[in-house]
Design an enzyme around this catalytic site. Structure first.
Site, PDB file in Angstrom:
ATOM      1  N   ALA A 238       0.820  -1.217   0.000  1.00 58.18           N
ATOM      2  CA  ALA A 238       0.000   0.000   0.000  1.00 58.18           C
ATOM      3  C   ALA A 238       0.856   1.269   0.000  1.00 58.18           C
ATOM      4  O   ALA A 238       2.080   1.222   0.048  1.00 58.18           O
ATOM      5  CB  ALA A 238      -0.936  -0.015   1.206  1.00 58.18           C
ATOM      6  N   HIS A 239       0.176   2.408  -0.030  1.00 51.62           N
ATOM      7  CA  HIS A 239       0.875   3.688  -0.156  1.00 51.62           C
ATOM      8  C   HIS A 239       1.738   3.994   1.067  1.00 51.62           C
ATOM      9  O   HIS A 239       1.394   3.680   2.192  1.00 51.62           O
ATOM     10  CB  HIS A 239      -0.111   4.843  -0.416  1.00 51.62           C
ATOM     11  N   ASN A 240       2.899   4.592   0.777  1.00 51.10           N
ATOM     12  CA  ASN A 240       3.847   5.059   1.786  1.00 51.10           C
ATOM     13  C   ASN A 240       4.485   3.936   2.612  1.00 51.10           C
ATOM     14  O   ASN A 240       5.091   4.182   3.660  1.00 51.10           O
ATOM     15  CB  ASN A 240       3.211   6.088   2.730  1.00 51.10           C
TER      16      ASN A 240
END
Length: 335
Positions: A238-240
């Protein structure tokens, strides 16, 4: 700040336009003629840039435009910020930020492709992309604008790479997607909103990402996968998320947003994490483990929610004793 290789300004917004789009109220306190020309996270605010703060800000910036709740408005104004008040600042940001900065679209045009790279028929390479020496871009792969593919990297058939930098020698598996928008949804409102993303996906050298995987780009910053990370098929990053070098993940791993994973970790099949936790170096996660808390360096965890493996195995033993299942019978039942 948004990387100009991947993003471009759409249009500055006046405060009145921002009020209309976001639903926030600036209470007539913004200077005349002020416009918002960019976006930034609250920890990297800049004058004339839009951000949002749900819990206040430790180091506000004079001239930054901040969407926040009523209780933080006074302190931010005193620090020189231009403040818009909203019951849900994240939703207000989601409604308006995409009108200020936008991701570049796929476009026909010249890309920088090294003469030794091999691009197969059906592959699409957008204008502004850079393909290094000895790269292989297989049929029907899509490379977005600004994307950089390092020397000797391989992009397998039907993969899609956007908003990303791929290190030399790395392999992106068939039908995998790198650099798409993360799953950031604003809750607590009737019409669910997706928060626009302005970050990148940075893949190190000699990384292997299997078939049908997804690596989201960061919301503001970057999703980072270190050198020599090995990711099996059907995994979601997922993001980051940040993954340290040398880490290995078996199939069906699901890593939630803003999780940090150390170096040389081993994730067995179907492991998962909740968001915003830190997993140390040299950690081993047993199959089906679901990490809900930070894990120190060098530990071995299992179970859902995950716990130190010795505790998890003790619990399994006690459950078998309580149910009258002996070890051999338990093994037979699992088959």
């Amino acid at each position: 700040m948004a990387d100009p290789r991947f993003y471009e300004p759409a249009r500055p917004l006046s405060i009145s336009q921002l009020e209309k789009l976001s639903g926030a109220s600036f209470e007539g306190l913004a200077p005349d003629g002020l416009s918002v020309s960019g976006v930034a996270p609250i920890e990297a605010m800049a004058a004339g840039f839009l951000s949002y703060a749900e819990k206040g800000a430790e180091t506000p910036v004079n001239g930054a435009v901040v969407l926040t709740v009523q209780k933080h408005a006074a302190s931010l104004r005193d620090a020189g910020c231009i403040v818009g008040i909203s019951d849900n600042p994240r939703a207000a940001f989601a409604r308006s930020a995409g009108h200020i900065f936008v991701g570049k679209e796929l476009v026909q045009g010249e890309a920088e492709i090294h003469e030794t790279a091999r691009v197969f028929p059906g592959a699409f390479i957008s204008a502004g992309a850079r393909i290094g020496a000895e790269c292989i871009i297989e049929p029907n792969a899509v490379i977005g604008p600004g994307v950089e593919i390092g020397e000797g990297a391989i992009i397998r058939a039907n993969a899609v790479v956007t908003f990303a930098v791929i290190g030399g020698g790395s392999i992106i598996g068939s039908s995998s997607v790198v650099g798409k928008t993360g799953f950031a949804v604003v809750l607590g409102i009737e019409d669910k909103l997706r928060v626009p993303h302005f970050g990148r996906a940075i893949i190190g050298k000699d990384v292997s990402i299997g078939a049908s995987c997804s690596v989201d780009r960061g919301l503001f910053g970057d999703t980072l996968i270190g050198d020599n990370v090995q990711i099996d098929n059907f995994c979601q990053i997922a993001h980051n998320v940040k993954i340290g070098k040398g880490t290995v993940m078996a199939a069906y791993a699901g890593i939630s947003g803003s999780t940090t994973i150390g170096e040389n970790c081993l994730f067995a099949g179907r492991c998962a994490t909740t968001d915003n936790i830190t997993i140390g170096n040299n950690v081993v996660m047993l199959a089906d483990a679901a990490a809900m808390y930070d894990i120190p360096d060098g530990e071995r965890w299992g179970g859902s929610p995950a716990m130190p493996a010795r505790n998890y195995l003790k619990q399994l033993t006690q459950l078998r004793k309580m149910s009258g299942i002996k070890g051999a019978q338990g093994k037979k039942a699992r088959r």
